[in-house]
Design a protein around this motif. Sequence first.
Motif, PDB file in Angstrom:
ATOM      1  N   LEU A  81       0.861  -1.170   0.000  1.00 29.47           N
ATOM      2  CA  LEU A  81       0.000   0.000   0.000  1.00 29.47           C
ATOM      3  C   LEU A  81       0.902   1.225   0.000  1.00 29.47           C
ATOM      4  CD1 LEU A  81      -2.773   1.370   0.238  1.00 29.47           C
ATOM      5  CD2 LEU A  81      -2.564   1.160   2.731  1.00 29.47           C
ATOM      6  N   ILE A  82       0.825   2.024  -1.053  1.00 32.07           N
ATOM      7  CA  ILE A  82       1.672   3.200  -1.214  1.00 32.07           C
ATOM      8  C   ILE A  82       0.882   4.442  -0.804  1.00 32.07           C
ATOM      9  CG2 ILE A  82       3.156   4.516  -2.751  1.00 32.07           C
ATOM     10  CD1 ILE A  82       4.016   1.610  -2.373  1.00 32.07           C
ATOM     11  N   LEU A  83       1.366   5.124   0.226  1.00 34.47           N
ATOM     12  CA  LEU A  83       0.764   6.376   0.688  1.00 34.47           C
ATOM     13  C   LEU A  83       1.765   7.492   0.457  1.00 34.47           C
ATOM     14  CD1 LEU A  83      -0.731   5.067   4.051  1.00 34.47           C
ATOM     15  CD2 LEU A  83      -1.946   5.388   1.891  1.00 34.47           C
ATOM     16  N   PRO A 115       7.222  14.116   9.039  1.00 35.47           N
ATOM     17  CA  PRO A 115       6.235  13.031   9.129  1.00 35.47           C
ATOM     18  C   PRO A 115       6.616  12.034  10.225  1.00 35.47           C
ATOM     19  CG  PRO A 115       6.937  13.385   6.860  1.00 35.47           C
ATOM     20  CD  PRO A 115       7.892  14.143   7.734  1.00 35.47           C
ATOM     21  N   PRO A 116       5.662  11.248  10.709  1.00 30.80           N
ATOM     22  CA  PRO A 116       5.978  10.174  11.654  1.00 30.80           C
ATOM     23  C   PRO A 116       7.018   9.222  11.067  1.00 30.80           C
ATOM     24  CG  PRO A 116       3.607  10.516  11.552  1.00 30.80           C
ATOM     25  CD  PRO A 116       4.212  11.347  10.455  1.00 30.80           C
ATOM     26  N   ALA A 170       5.471   0.337   8.131  1.00 31.80           N
ATOM     27  CA  ALA A 170       6.484   0.814   7.190  1.00 31.80           C
ATOM     28  C   ALA A 170       7.081   2.104   7.710  1.00 31.80           C
ATOM     29  CB  ALA A 170       5.880   1.045   5.800  1.00 31.80           C
ATOM     30  N   GLY A 171       8.387   2.266   7.505  1.00 34.47           N
ATOM     31  CA  GLY A 171       9.055   3.508   7.837  1.00 34.47           C
ATOM     32  C   GLY A 171       8.848   4.538   6.739  1.00 34.47           C
ATOM     33  N   TYR A 172       8.980   5.798   7.123  1.00 34.29           N
ATOM     34  CA  TYR A 172       8.849   6.870   6.143  1.00 34.29           C
ATOM     35  C   TYR A 172      10.065   6.887   5.223  1.00 34.29           C
ATOM     36  CZ  TYR A 172       8.678  11.536   4.103  1.00 34.29           C
ATOM     37  OH  TYR A 172       8.670  12.590   3.228  1.00 34.29           O
ATOM     38  N   ASP A 173       9.822   6.962   3.932  1.00 33.26           N
ATOM     39  CA  ASP A 173      10.866   7.021   2.908  1.00 33.26           C
ATOM     40  C   ASP A 173      11.051   8.488   2.511  1.00 33.26           C
ATOM     41  OD1 ASP A 173      12.409   7.029   0.626  1.00 33.26           O
ATOM     42  OD2 ASP A 173      11.218   5.547  -0.457  1.00 33.26           O
ATOM     43  N   PRO A 174      12.101   9.174   3.021  1.00 38.92           N
ATOM     44  CA  PRO A 174      12.255  10.603   2.746  1.00 38.92           C
ATOM     45  C   PRO A 174      12.675  10.905   1.307  1.00 38.92           C
ATOM     46  CG  PRO A 174      14.129   9.795   4.001  1.00 38.92           C
ATOM     47  CD  PRO A 174      13.155   8.658   3.923  1.00 38.92           C
ATOM     48  N   VAL A 175      13.222   9.918   0.613  1.00 35.03           N
ATOM     49  CA  VAL A 175      13.628  10.140  -0.779  1.00 35.03           C
ATOM     50  C   VAL A 175      12.398  10.201  -1.681  1.00 35.03           C
ATOM     51  CG1 VAL A 175      14.921   9.215  -2.724  1.00 35.03           C
ATOM     52  CG2 VAL A 175      15.870   9.063  -0.401  1.00 35.03           C
ATOM     53  N   ASN A 176      11.540   9.192  -1.548  1.00 33.66           N
ATOM     54  CA  ASN A 176      10.330   9.149  -2.368  1.00 33.66           C
ATOM     55  C   ASN A 176       9.136   9.817  -1.709  1.00 33.66           C
ATOM     56  OD1 ASN A 176      11.378   7.519  -4.626  1.00 33.66           O
ATOM     57  ND2 ASN A 176      11.614   5.937  -3.055  1.00 33.66           N
TER      58      ASN A 176
END
Length: 431
Positions: free
Chosen positions: A320-322, A337-338, A363-369
């Motif tokens: 699931l992509i948010l 973001p959290p 899932a961890g936050y992906d700061p690149v994407n």
Amino acid sequence: MKSFKSAWLLVCIISAATLFSTACTSPNDAGKDVLPEDDLIYGHYVDTFTIRMQTLLVDSVPTYMLSRNMIGNYVDDQFGQLWAESYIQPRLTGTGLTFGANVSNLTLDSLVLTLDLIDFYGRYNDPIPLEIFEITQAFDTSLYSRSQLTADTSLELSNGYQIDFSNEAGFFDFIGIRLDDSLGRKILFADPDDLASTSAFTDFFKGLMIRSKAVSQSTSREPGGIFYIDPRSEKSYLTMHYKDANVAKSYTFGINANSERFHRIYRTDAAGKLVDQAINDPGDANTMYGCVEAGALVNMYVDIPSITSLDPSIINRANLILKVDDSYFGSLDRFEPPAELYLQIADSTHKQAFDPNLINSSAGYDPVNKQYAIPMSNTIQQILAGRLPNNGFLLTPGENGVSLNRAVIGGPGHPSLKPELQVVYTTLPGK
């Protein structure tokens, strides 16, 4: 939906014993045409699920005896003004405390509260005036983010102290606050019975409430911040400085892992702002944004009803992509973001977890994407097998209760940041 076929391939065989090479058959005679259509294995990719999203205001979260306490306030032009106040209980470091053999020889120098500041959210260099009061109500074990304990607000113990790093080159990691001498004298000249044990002392002096006065909107854009305190640190304590017959002495009351504590979190001035609009959005196909906020009681509900239309033999991969809208990070990207989002199956009300003790995925936050990619392979497999209900999903920040990190997430009505469920699955022959 995309699909592809797999089949057995014929290979060349070399005989080591005879050193005789067997020629490969023509490509026209190998591959998919060798097997009948009914024996083929199919792989599928689909990302066209209809997704509904709704922002939920949660009543409260437990904040009793956590690893952090929070104090301060800040102005968020999208989420309102956020406030955090802490209730902390200093304790004796031994039993049978006496400050001196003869009370008449005792004089108070000062009572100083030291707090270990380990992090902040917002602007750390905007001055934040503190208010500290003595608690008059005992702690209990069912304290939440909306709880309050009564305090004696007739006497401010902090005497106008404010956290102010505005002239410093960097963030300092602790503060020392001299408290009003009236509290120091109360403790210094306490009845010996009130100093005999930790339980007697905490009945006599229940602790401190630490809160902040409102930051000034004129100081900066999105002024103020929330400071995170480590109440278990050796840098958090209450120290009595006094003289016994003119001999300087001190005693430290510990603030540690055993100290009772909690913090209250609340929001003001949110009417009409983005978070208020998201909470009141009906959650249909036109929903532009969803919101999550750790500690400040904003979660998200996501519904993907067409999951049950899948007919796989196995889910190979599902995410699931948010997608996070970075235009709402605030000036200087101060509203991060959290660090992580948890996914749980919702119950039939869509506002509570089906099993509060079960986190299905995270899932961890992906700061690149600038996104969260939440694995859902096992969760979907369990739903299709009938072992979990298809009530939709709750998304909760992982550091709920100990931070205020927030994110604005693109909804199904957003032109470029729509959420996606991406699924790769396999069907076996006969499917």
